[in-house]
Write a protein that holds these residues in place. Structure first.
Motif, PDB file in Angstrom:
ATOM      1  N   TYR A   1       0.857  -1.181   0.000  1.00  6.43           N
ATOM      2  CA  TYR A   1       0.000   0.000   0.000  1.00  6.43           C
ATOM      3  C   TYR A   1       0.895   1.233   0.000  1.00  6.43           C
ATOM      4  CZ  TYR A   1      -3.026  -3.623   2.028  1.00  6.43           C
ATOM      5  OH  TYR A   1      -3.696  -4.785   2.283  1.00  6.43           O
ATOM      6  N   GLY A   2       0.298   2.387  -0.203  1.00  2.07           N
ATOM      7  CA  GLY A   2       1.033   3.635  -0.099  1.00  2.07           C
ATOM      8  C   GLY A   2       1.272   4.009   1.355  1.00  2.07           C
ATOM      9  N   THR A   3       1.648   5.250   1.580  1.00  4.14           N
ATOM     10  CA  THR A   3       1.942   5.740   2.923  1.00  4.14           C
ATOM     11  C   THR A   3       0.694   5.695   3.798  1.00  4.14           C
ATOM     12  OG1 THR A   3       3.571   7.256   1.972  1.00  4.14           O
ATOM     13  CG2 THR A   3       2.842   7.696   4.232  1.00  4.14           C
ATOM     14  N   LEU A   4       0.811   5.137   4.999  1.00  2.00           N
ATOM     15  CA  LEU A   4      -0.319   5.116   5.926  1.00  2.00           C
ATOM     16  C   LEU A   4      -0.638   6.540   6.355  1.00  2.00           C
ATOM     17  CD1 LEU A   4      -2.282   3.337   7.583  1.00  2.00           C
ATOM     18  CD2 LEU A   4      -0.579   3.379   9.422  1.00  2.00           C
ATOM     19  N   ALA A   5      -1.934   6.924   6.262  1.00  2.00           N
ATOM     20  CA  ALA A   5      -2.346   8.305   6.540  1.00  2.00           C
ATOM     21  C   ALA A   5      -3.243   8.440   7.756  1.00  2.00           C
ATOM     22  CB  ALA A   5      -3.064   8.885   5.313  1.00  2.00           C
ATOM     23  N   ASP A   6      -4.022   7.385   8.079  1.00  2.00           N
ATOM     24  CA  ASP A   6      -4.954   7.531   9.201  1.00  2.00           C
ATOM     25  C   ASP A   6      -5.466   6.159   9.626  1.00  2.00           C
ATOM     26  OD1 ASP A   6      -6.394   8.832  11.133  1.00  2.00           O
ATOM     27  OD2 ASP A   6      -8.027   9.467   9.809  1.00  2.00           O
ATOM     28  N   MET A   7      -5.957   6.113  10.862  1.00  2.00           N
ATOM     29  CA  MET A   7      -6.587   4.923  11.428  1.00  2.00           C
ATOM     30  C   MET A   7      -7.809   5.365  12.219  1.00  2.00           C
ATOM     31  SD  MET A   7      -3.312   2.869  13.006  1.00  2.00           S
ATOM     32  CE  MET A   7      -2.436   1.628  12.041  1.00  2.00           C
ATOM     33  N   LYS A   8      -8.868   4.617  12.098  1.00  2.00           N
ATOM     34  CA  LYS A   8     -10.064   4.898  12.885  1.00  2.00           C
ATOM     35  C   LYS A   8     -10.836   3.590  13.036  1.00  2.00           C
ATOM     36  CE  LYS A   8     -11.797   8.841  12.301  1.00  2.00           C
ATOM     37  NZ  LYS A   8     -12.474  10.047  11.723  1.00  2.00           N
ATOM     38  N   GLY A   9     -10.808   3.049  14.235  1.00  2.00           N
ATOM     39  CA  GLY A   9     -11.428   1.746  14.432  1.00  2.00           C
ATOM     40  C   GLY A   9     -10.648   0.693  13.670  1.00  2.00           C
ATOM     41  N   THR A  10     -11.312   0.011  12.773  1.00  2.00           N
ATOM     42  CA  THR A  10     -10.642  -0.978  11.928  1.00  2.00           C
ATOM     43  C   THR A  10     -10.369  -0.440  10.534  1.00  2.00           C
ATOM     44  OG1 THR A  10     -12.728  -1.950  11.195  1.00  2.00           O
ATOM     45  CG2 THR A  10     -11.712  -2.889  13.183  1.00  2.00           C
ATOM     46  N   ARG A  11     -10.725   0.821  10.305  1.00  2.00           N
ATOM     47  CA  ARG A  11     -10.532   1.419   8.980  1.00  2.00           C
ATOM     48  C   ARG A  11      -9.149   2.049   8.871  1.00  2.00           C
ATOM     49  NH1 ARG A  11     -15.516   5.353   8.699  1.00  2.00           N
ATOM     50  NH2 ARG A  11     -15.001   5.433  10.927  1.00  2.00           N
ATOM     51  N   LEU A  12      -8.443   1.685   7.806  1.00  2.00           N
ATOM     52  CA  LEU A  12      -7.102   2.191   7.555  1.00  2.00           C
ATOM     53  C   LEU A  12      -7.101   2.994   6.262  1.00  2.00           C
ATOM     54  CD1 LEU A  12      -5.093  -1.100   8.246  1.00  2.00           C
ATOM     55  CD2 LEU A  12      -5.870   0.609   9.897  1.00  2.00           C
ATOM     56  N   SER A  13      -6.460   4.165   6.288  1.00  2.00           N
ATOM     57  CA  SER A  13      -6.392   5.023   5.101  1.00  2.00           C
ATOM     58  C   SER A  13      -4.939   5.173   4.660  1.00  2.00           C
ATOM     59  CB  SER A  13      -6.981   6.403   5.401  1.00  2.00           C
ATOM     60  OG  SER A  13      -8.337   6.307   5.786  1.00  2.00           O
ATOM     61  N   PHE A  14      -4.738   5.133   3.353  1.00  2.00           N
ATOM     62  CA  PHE A  14      -3.398   5.255   2.777  1.00  2.00           C
ATOM     63  C   PHE A  14      -3.395   6.346   1.716  1.00  2.00           C
ATOM     64  CE2 PHE A  14      -4.149   0.907   4.075  1.00  2.00           C
ATOM     65  CZ  PHE A  14      -3.002   0.557   4.768  1.00  2.00           C
ATOM     66  N   LEU A  15      -2.249   6.976   1.537  1.00  2.00           N
ATOM     67  CA  LEU A  15      -2.105   7.936   0.447  1.00  2.00           C
ATOM     68  C   LEU A  15      -1.975   7.188  -0.875  1.00  2.00           C
ATOM     69  CD1 LEU A  15       0.454  10.494   1.959  1.00  2.00           C
ATOM     70  CD2 LEU A  15      -2.051  10.607   1.949  1.00  2.00           C
ATOM     71  N   PRO A  16      -2.428   7.797  -1.972  1.00  2.00           N
ATOM     72  CA  PRO A  16      -2.314   7.133  -3.282  1.00  2.00           C
ATOM     73  C   PRO A  16      -0.923   7.321  -3.895  1.00  2.00           C
ATOM     74  CG  PRO A  16      -3.440   9.214  -3.541  1.00  2.00           C
ATOM     75  CD  PRO A  16      -3.187   9.065  -2.063  1.00  2.00           C
ATOM     76  N   ASP A  17       0.114   6.882  -3.155  1.00  2.00           N
ATOM     77  CA  ASP A  17       1.479   7.126  -3.615  1.00  2.00           C
ATOM     78  C   ASP A  17       2.319   5.857  -3.708  1.00  2.00           C
ATOM     79  OD1 ASP A  17       1.837   6.584  -0.925  1.00  2.00           O
ATOM     80  OD2 ASP A  17       2.759   8.502  -0.422  1.00  2.00           O
ATOM     81  N   LEU A  18       1.678   4.690  -3.759  1.00  2.00           N
ATOM     82  CA  LEU A  18       2.450   3.446  -3.833  1.00  2.00           C
ATOM     83  C   LEU A  18       3.304   3.406  -5.088  1.00  2.00           C
ATOM     84  CD1 LEU A  18       3.278   0.626  -2.967  1.00  2.00           C
ATOM     85  CD2 LEU A  18       1.180  -0.255  -4.026  1.00  2.00           C
ATOM     86  N   ARG A  19       2.713   3.671  -6.238  1.00  2.00           N
ATOM     87  CA  ARG A  19       3.472   3.630  -7.487  1.00  2.00           C
ATOM     88  C   ARG A  19       4.630   4.635  -7.440  1.00  2.00           C
ATOM     89  NH1 ARG A  19       2.158   2.179 -12.858  1.00  2.00           N
ATOM     90  NH2 ARG A  19       0.044   1.667 -12.158  1.00  2.00           N
ATOM     91  N   GLU A  20       4.342   5.826  -6.959  1.00  2.00           N
ATOM     92  CA  GLU A  20       5.371   6.867  -6.879  1.00  2.00           C
ATOM     93  C   GLU A  20       6.510   6.452  -5.949  1.00  2.00           C
ATOM     94  OE1 GLU A  20       5.789  11.500  -5.271  1.00  2.00           O
ATOM     95  OE2 GLU A  20       3.822  10.528  -5.396  1.00  2.00           O
ATOM     96  N   ASN A  21       6.173   5.883  -4.803  1.00  2.00           N
ATOM     97  CA  ASN A  21       7.206   5.501  -3.844  1.00  2.00           C
ATOM     98  C   ASN A  21       8.072   4.351  -4.356  1.00  2.00           C
ATOM     99  OD1 ASN A  21       6.243   7.470  -2.177  1.00  2.00           O
ATOM    100  ND2 ASN A  21       5.179   6.089  -0.777  1.00  2.00           N
ATOM    101  N   LEU A  22       7.438   3.373  -5.014  1.00  2.00           N
ATOM    102  CA  LEU A  22       8.208   2.287  -5.600  1.00  2.00           C
ATOM    103  C   LEU A  22       9.140   2.800  -6.693  1.00  2.00           C
ATOM    104  CD1 LEU A  22       5.469  -0.503  -5.873  1.00  2.00           C
ATOM    105  CD2 LEU A  22       7.400  -0.460  -4.290  1.00  2.00           C
ATOM    106  N   ASP A  23       8.631   3.711  -7.529  1.00  2.00           N
ATOM    107  CA  ASP A  23       9.451   4.272  -8.602  1.00  2.00           C
ATOM    108  C   ASP A  23      10.615   5.087  -8.043  1.00  2.00           C
ATOM    109  OD1 ASP A  23       7.880   3.110 -10.535  1.00  2.00           O
ATOM    110  OD2 ASP A  23       6.734   4.928 -11.005  1.00  2.00           O
ATOM    111  N   ASP A  24      10.361   5.867  -6.988  1.00  2.00           N
ATOM    112  CA  ASP A  24      11.437   6.650  -6.380  1.00  2.00           C
ATOM    113  C   ASP A  24      12.527   5.738  -5.825  1.00  2.00           C
ATOM    114  OD1 ASP A  24      10.295   9.050  -6.982  1.00  2.00           O
ATOM    115  OD2 ASP A  24       9.494   9.443  -4.981  1.00  2.00           O
ATOM    116  N   SER A  25      12.105   4.652  -5.190  1.00  2.00           N
ATOM    117  CA  SER A  25      13.057   3.700  -4.636  1.00  2.00           C
ATOM    118  C   SER A  25      13.911   3.082  -5.739  1.00  2.00           C
ATOM    119  CB  SER A  25      12.302   2.615  -3.868  1.00  2.00           C
ATOM    120  OG  SER A  25      13.180   1.618  -3.412  1.00  2.00           O
ATOM    121  N   ASP A  26      13.273   2.715  -6.836  1.00  2.00           N
ATOM    122  CA  ASP A  26      13.997   2.121  -7.954  1.00  2.00           C
ATOM    123  C   ASP A  26      14.904   3.145  -8.637  1.00  2.00           C
ATOM    124  OD1 ASP A  26      12.821  -0.341  -7.535  1.00  2.00           O
ATOM    125  OD2 ASP A  26      11.197   0.007  -8.970  1.00  2.00           O
ATOM    126  N   ARG A  27      14.478   4.399  -8.637  1.00  2.00           N
ATOM    127  CA  ARG A  27      15.305   5.455  -9.234  1.00  2.00           C
ATOM    128  C   ARG A  27      16.615   5.590  -8.458  1.00  2.00           C
ATOM    129  NH1 ARG A  27      11.733   9.028  -8.964  1.00  2.00           N
ATOM    130  NH2 ARG A  27      10.768   8.446 -10.941  1.00  2.00           N
TER     131      ARG A  27
END
Length: 424
Positions: free
Chosen positions: A271-297
């Motif tokens: 998943y992308g960057t973890l952004a929030d938690m509330k109860g059992t709900r987890l929210s992530f930023l839509p940056d998984l592709r970007e973060n993987l690409d940055d790492s590979d760069r």
């Protein structure tokens, strides 16, 4: 180890890790009176705050404590290997035995403040007065957990990496590991090896090749002078000071960590960057592709840097196939329900922050970070050591501590000599 009691001394060193004890070695060599104050025991973080399968990420040859290099004075026989946790402890203990430092263990420093021309160091066992102080307490005092961690459903188990030893205490079900620095990715592999279901919140940490064109990437970079670049001469010092360490592994003789491969071959959910938690709900930023690409760069950039060095030096080295992405995320999952996804635990691996609240000396900038030049502050006789990029990439690591500690000890000696001349 010697024990001289409390009172007056030339130098107080706060912290009995490799940085503080390296300064102690340098001062003892120069015949300078000192004491090391350590709130736990010597090398506590290496012996007590590392997980069971921990091993070095950099090769053993980079272990260069002053006067005690791994492949020389210590007599290590595997310079290109990666010592395990207990082997590191043996190396550190052997270093201490070479000079018997003056150290007081289980003594916590509660306040350091100017006193006359020197300093007063208050502790849980009494007060020291000294001429000079070296802060070698490191930057890993307070484990970081975001405020929203408190909003997670209490039925979901939580732990920070500082307390992690192995997967056994974690309940059955999937684990969400938050953070992809050196610790996060290695803990991920620990759970994969244990046959556990792993979910990983991917951050912006860069990654590095391990073996490339016949040698470890760190060997190439060392020969190319990369580790000799000082923070003064770095082309982007702000980035160097804030960037997370490149991740790779020393496990199984050393290897790369490609998160795409762990998804494809081991089913790790990314998943992308973890952004929030509330109860059992987890929210992530839509940056998984970007973060993987940055790492590979970053990964490809290091390969290119090594390629240029090989060409410039005319070195005959085997060729490597070009990098190819094994997998691309089809969508950015920004919301999941932990219970529905089978996640029963969370392991935080997003780092630490230093605590300097006990230092009552005017050596800090507006953001609370110490200001110094190679560890030497504007306050006479007050120093820091063991922090990242104190001078070079190797500062804060085994590779650079000999040079850094020698520099601090030389400044201490110079100040003592100058004060002695004034008194005459």
């Amino acid at each position: 180890m010697k024990d001289t009691g409390f009172g007056q001394t030339g130098v107080v060193i706060v912290g009995g890790g490799q940085a503080g004890l390296s300064v102690a070695w340098q001062l003892q060599k120069r015949g300078i009176d000192y004491v090391v104050l350590e709130r736990h025991e010597a090398f506590h973080s290496w012996k007590k705050n590392r997980w069971d399968s921990f091993c070095l990420v950099t090769p053993n040859w980079q272990c260069r404590l002053p006067g005690f290099h791994y492949d020389k004075e210590f007599g290590g026989t595997d310079p290109d290997g990666f010592m395990l946790r207990d082997e590191i402890a043996d190396y550190l203990d052997a270093f201490v035995e070479t000079f018997g430092p003056n150290i007081r263990e289980h003594v916590e420093v509660t306040r350091v403040a100017p006193e006359g021309a020197g300093y007063e160091v208050e502790t849980t066992a009494g007060t020291w007065r000294c001429d000079q102080v070296v802060i070698a307490s490191g930057g890993y005092d307070t484990p970081i957990e975001p405020p929203y961690a408190r909003n997670l459903d209490p039925s979901i188990f939580q732990m920070h990496s500082v307390d992690y030893r192995n997967p056994d205490p974690f309940p059955e079900g999937g684990v969400l590991i938050v953070g992809t620095g050196q610790s996060g990715v290695q803990l991920m592999e620990d759970f994969v090896r244990a046959g556990r279901e792993v979910h990983l919140a991917v951050g912006r940490a860069p990654r590095s090749p391990r073996k490339y064109r016949g040698r470890d990437a760190t060997d190439w970079l060392h020969d190319a002078g990369h580790y000799d670049i000082t923070i003064r001469d770095h082309p982007d010092p702000a980035k160097a000071m804030t960037q997370t360490n490149h991740y790779m592994s020393g496990r199984d003789g050393g290897k790369e960590i490609d998160l795409r491969r762990f998804h494809v071959e081991h089913g790790v959910e990314l998943y992308g960057t973890l952004a929030d938690m509330k109860g059992t709900r987890l929210s992530f930023l839509p940056d998984l592709r970007e973060n993987l690409d940055d790492s590979d760069r970053s990964y490809c950039g290091i390969r290119t840097q090594i390629d240029k060095y090989i060409v410039a030096k005319g070195i005959d080295a085997p060729e490597e196939p070009p990098f190819v992405k094994l997998w691309e995320p089809e969508e950015e999952r920004t919301r999941i329900d932990a219970r529905a996804a089978g996640i029963t635990s969370v392991l935080w691996a997003i780092g630490f922050r230093p605590d300097y609240s006990w230092i009552d000396v005017n050596v800090f900038g507006p953001r609370g970070k110490p200001i110094f030049d190679r560890g030497v502050t504007s306050r006479p006789g007050f120093y820091f050591i063991g922090l990242g990029w104190l001078n070079t990439w190797g500062s804060g690591r085994f590779l650079g501590i000999e040079e850094d500690s020698a520099h601090i000890a030389a400044r201490i000696e110079e100040l003592m000599s100058a004060e002695a001349v004034v008194e005459e």
